[in-house]
Design an enzyme around this catalytic site. Structure first.
Site, PDB file in Angstrom:
ATOM      1  N   CYS A  75     -33.895 -56.175 -39.295  1.00 17.01           N
ATOM      2  CA  CYS A  75     -33.846 -58.677 -39.036  1.00 17.01           C
ATOM      3  C   CYS A  75     -32.912 -59.067 -38.569  1.00 17.01           C
ATOM      4  O   CYS A  75     -33.350 -60.241 -38.535  1.00 17.01           O
ATOM      5  CB  CYS A  75     -34.412 -58.741 -41.076  1.00 17.01           C
TER       6      CYS A  75
ATOM      7  N   HIS B  63     -34.281 -65.401 -40.942  1.00 16.84           N
ATOM      8  CA  HIS B  63     -34.740 -65.293 -40.852  1.00 16.84           C
ATOM      9  C   HIS B  63     -35.954 -64.850 -41.907  1.00 16.84           C
ATOM     10  O   HIS B  63     -36.045 -65.639 -42.796  1.00 16.84           O
ATOM     11  CB  HIS B  63     -34.217 -63.830 -41.368  1.00 16.84           C
TER      12      HIS B  63
ATOM     13  N   ASN C  10     -43.809 -61.981 -41.145  1.00 14.74           N
ATOM     14  CA  ASN C  10     -42.227 -61.867 -41.047  1.00 14.74           C
ATOM     15  C   ASN C  10     -42.293 -60.445 -39.572  1.00 14.74           C
ATOM     16  O   ASN C  10     -42.715 -59.681 -39.594  1.00 14.74           O
ATOM     17  CB  ASN C  10     -42.277 -61.297 -42.039  1.00 14.74           C
TER      18      ASN C  10
END
Length: 319
Positions: free
Chosen positions: A113, A245, A275
């Protein structure tokens, strides 16, 4: 020493949209359950004919067009991804081939990530060292390929996409009153907690210790993000935008608040995209710029975190 600057951005998402109601027909969940816990409403999911490198190439082509550069002008391609199943050719090599580039250096970077902010720092360092002059930096992940679609705690989180940045040498950067186009990176990890986010097995599947990640992100990361601002010589209240993020709205909002960026636009692309791992930061930033929500030259905090319990952040000047 020559500095570097992000001069253009681009992003790509598959056409297929999966809503919370769609997921409720697949697993024991609901729109209310998902929205209240992670803030996600929709996510884009790629089909079998949309591999990671194709998404990355679409985003890269858009960024190159925005920069007014030809593929042959690029001498470094970095692709941050954790969903490249094949080891070779790398995603970067495949992107270079898809775009018809000349002979760039090509490397994949897997920091999950926080991959894009690691890759952006790597491009900045490479340009500062004189080993490249124009880089294409891409974050691209196809999380649908590694999702466990029977696990309601994780499959509701994930989406697919790619975001790209063109980074060029900027000889004037050290002398500009606003500071460098890409500020110093602050990066690190918590190795003993690395298993809190996993992509393991054959076939690989995504899993995480959600509560551990949430506690770490909301308590440990805000002071680190403030140190990123200190390294860049900017106060949090002077940031024009904060792009974290895009993991979970319940992480993004408290972390942004604790950083102290009271005047900043906060990226909330997670609501529409889920995500997307390494793609989330460049994709969210590209959309902010495309909508005109951040002025050119304004300071923007980029801060990635997640897999490996790693983190990396820098303040950049908006293209």
């Amino acid at each position: 020493m020559t500095g570097s600057r992000v001069v253009a951005l681009g992003h790509y998402q598959p056409a297929k949209v999966l809503t919370n109601d769609d997921l409720a027909a697949m697993v024991d969940t609901s729109d209310e359950w998902i929205t209240s816990r992670v803030g996600i409403k929709t996510r884009h999911v790629g089909g079998p004919d949309e591999p990671v490198d194709e998404m990355a190439a679409h985003a890269g082509a858009k960024a190159l067009a925005a920069a007014g550069l030809a593929p042959a002008d690029i001498d470094l391609v970095l692709v941050a991804t954790s969903t490249a199943i094949d080891r070779s050719p790398s995603m970067a090599a495949r992107v270079a081939a898809r775009l018809g580039m000349g002979s760039p250096a090509v490397m994949d970077i897997n920091v999950v990530c926080s991959g894009f902010t690691h890759a952006l720092a790597t491009a900045d360092h490479t340009i500062r060292a004189g080993a490249a002059s124009r880089a294409l930096v891409i974050g691209a992940d196809k999380m649908a390929d590694i999702a466990d679609w029977t696990d309601r705690s994780t499959c509701v989180l994930l989406g697919d996409g790619a975001g790209a940045a063109v980074v060029t040498a900027d000889p004037t950067a050290p002398d500009t009153p606003d500071g460098p186009g890409i500020g110093p990176v602050l990066w690190g990890s918590v190795p003993e907690m690395g298993n809190a986010v996993r992509i393991e097995g054959t076939p690989p599947r995504f899993a995480q210790e959600g509560q551990s990640v949430y506690r770490w992100a909301t308590t440990q990361l805000p002071p680190i993000a403030r140190r990123v601002c200190e390294k860049a010589g900017i106060a949090p209240e002077d940031l024009a935008a904060v792009v974290l993020h895009q993991a979970n709205l319940r992480i993004i909002e408290p972390v942004a608040r604790k950083i102290g960026a009271v005047n900043a636009v906060i990226a909330r692309d997670v609501v529409d995209s889920g995500n997307t791992s390494a793609a989330s930061i460049p994709m969210a930033l590209s959309k902010l710029v495309e909508r005109g929500e951040v002025a050119s030259g304004a300071p923007v905090l980029l801060f990635g975190f997640g897999g490996n319990l790693s983190y990396a952040g820098q303040v950049i000047r908006c293209p």
